[in-house]
Write an enzyme that holds these catalytic residues in place. Sequence first.
Site, PDB file in Angstrom:
ATOM      1  N   GLU A 188     -20.424  27.140  23.698  1.00 10.32           N
ATOM      2  CA  GLU A 188     -21.609  27.870  23.108  1.00 10.32           C
ATOM      3  C   GLU A 188     -22.094  28.713  24.415  1.00 10.32           C
ATOM      4  O   GLU A 188     -22.852  29.975  23.707  1.00 10.32           O
ATOM      5  CB  GLU A 188     -22.367  27.363  22.625  1.00 10.32           C
ATOM      6  CG  GLU A 188     -23.565  27.026  21.178  1.00 10.32           C
ATOM      7  CD  GLU A 188     -24.613  27.765  22.270  1.00 10.32           C
ATOM      8  OE1 GLU A 188     -25.562  27.769  20.829  1.00 10.32           O
ATOM      9  OE2 GLU A 188     -24.995  27.582  23.229  1.00 10.32           O
ATOM     10  N   GLU A 189     -22.713  28.623  25.353  1.00 12.13           N
ATOM     11  CA  GLU A 189     -24.061  29.566  25.979  1.00 12.13           C
ATOM     12  C   GLU A 189     -23.236  30.214  27.094  1.00 12.13           C
ATOM     13  O   GLU A 189     -23.537  31.170  27.645  1.00 12.13           O
ATOM     14  CB  GLU A 189     -24.128  28.029  27.695  1.00 12.13           C
ATOM     15  CG  GLU A 189     -24.356  27.207  26.950  1.00 12.13           C
ATOM     16  CD  GLU A 189     -26.659  27.207  26.762  1.00 12.13           C
ATOM     17  OE1 GLU A 189     -26.808  28.604  26.230  1.00 12.13           O
ATOM     18  OE2 GLU A 189     -27.244  26.489  26.088  1.00 12.13           O
TER      19      GLU A 189
ATOM     20  N   HIS B 293     -22.164  21.150  21.273  1.00 13.86           N
ATOM     21  CA  HIS B 293     -21.573  21.846  22.325  1.00 13.86           C
ATOM     22  C   HIS B 293     -22.131  20.803  23.861  1.00 13.86           C
ATOM     23  O   HIS B 293     -23.094  21.242  23.949  1.00 13.86           O
ATOM     24  CB  HIS B 293     -22.062  23.817  22.704  1.00 13.86           C
ATOM     25  CG  HIS B 293     -23.173  23.304  23.242  1.00 13.86           C
ATOM     26  ND1 HIS B 293     -24.520  23.872  24.837  1.00 13.86           N
ATOM     27  CD2 HIS B 293     -24.790  24.081  22.447  1.00 13.86           C
ATOM     28  CE1 HIS B 293     -25.899  23.788  24.858  1.00 13.86           C
ATOM     29  NE2 HIS B 293     -25.741  24.081  23.260  1.00 13.86           N
TER      30      HIS B 293
ATOM     31  N   ASP C  44     -21.637  22.332  26.836  1.00 12.28           N
ATOM     32  CA  ASP C  44     -21.359  23.603  28.417  1.00 12.28           C
ATOM     33  C   ASP C  44     -23.412  23.433  28.252  1.00 12.28           C
ATOM     34  O   ASP C  44     -24.120  23.644  27.351  1.00 12.28           O
ATOM     35  CB  ASP C  44     -20.529  24.626  27.520  1.00 12.28           C
ATOM     36  CG  ASP C  44     -21.261  25.275  27.053  1.00 12.28           C
ATOM     37  OD1 ASP C  44     -21.498  24.528  25.778  1.00 12.28           O
ATOM     38  OD2 ASP C  44     -21.361  26.853  26.905  1.00 12.28           O
TER      39      ASP C  44
END
Length: 398
Positions: free
Chosen positions: A140-141, A73, A75
């Site tokens: 993802e976060e 990811h 992000d």
Amino acid sequence: MSAVDPIANLRDLIRCPSVTPAEGGALSALEAMLSPLGFTVERMVATEPGMPDIENLYARLGTTGPHLMFAGHTDVVPVGDEASWSHPPFSAEIEGGEMFGRGAVDMKGGIACFAAAVARHIEEHGAPQGSISFLITGDEEGPAVNGTEKLLKWAADKGERWDACLVGEPTNPDVLGDMIKIGRRGSVSGKVTVHGVQGHAAYPHLADNAVRGLLPLAHALMHPRFDEGTPEFPASNLEVTTVDIGNPATNVVPAKASFAFNIRFNDTWTAETVQAEILRRLDAAAGDQTLRPGRDKVRYEIVWAERPSHVFLTRNNALISSLSGAVEAVTGRVPALSTTGGTSDARFIKDYCPVVEFGLVGQTMHMVDERVAIADLETLTQIYGTFLSRWFGDAAVS
């Protein structure tokens, strides 16, 4: 050839302020690294009512098998108090042999190193005898609703199939080469609310204190232990994470009390069986009269959090041995094969192919002054490069 330098790759990625859900230019920076290498790059936007749209990236080099996926990811979490940082969080400044910036280890660093490893592999050996893909999300976060899970389905619906996956999360606790994640515990969360009768604290016989009902229920979920662990996993563990009475008055018996909990469970359980065990314990405790003499059974309700994470364990020896051997060849360390830690997007990937995780040292992830040692970027790139040669070599003869 572009992208061969992991330091330059990471600098370009960190300078993109891609705090979830913003793309921030990070996927564009990655596309600029991969396209000159011959990757076909696609940008997929996932949507969900009531949620922000998320841009994701899928890139593939090659058209035949075997097919190796690298997942991760771009992000990042918010920077927190920017004034507390030694260097601006999106500047990628280098000091004392370290690069500072949000996402340096979680996990733009892993992406930067794998891109460099692929570029070097192509430069030295030509395109692999098979295919390599990057499956990179921007969610993802965040809630992980419009990210890896939807990107996987989108790619699979287009006919994509994978033989193995490496996730570049920061798996090492102390030193690069410490640990490979070969599985993850499952996770289930919920909230229990106990109902009583409000009344005056001086007249308890006219009230029914919800707290007296809450205590045995919370205790029953934390004791006894759910299990003693398995050879691959530690013991399952449940924690009460918050208690809420919502009663500002000291002379009022509360009519409602609630607590939230989370359990991380091993392969003794499934999400369904651990939920059934939790309900069994709650029902048994609800009839306990120790704290409520003469009272009826405790009245409670439970609301499960959506989307439990399922436990998994990867047993693919070719994948694990190729990566473990690469780590040992470059660092001299034999990495531990672990299932510890929280959840990751590997929980979605396991349904499509065998998956393991290996990346940088994670000591500063999500912290102020997140940073990575410059030397570790080169070492991880060498590990990934060795892994590519080993995995494709093993796949060619299997």
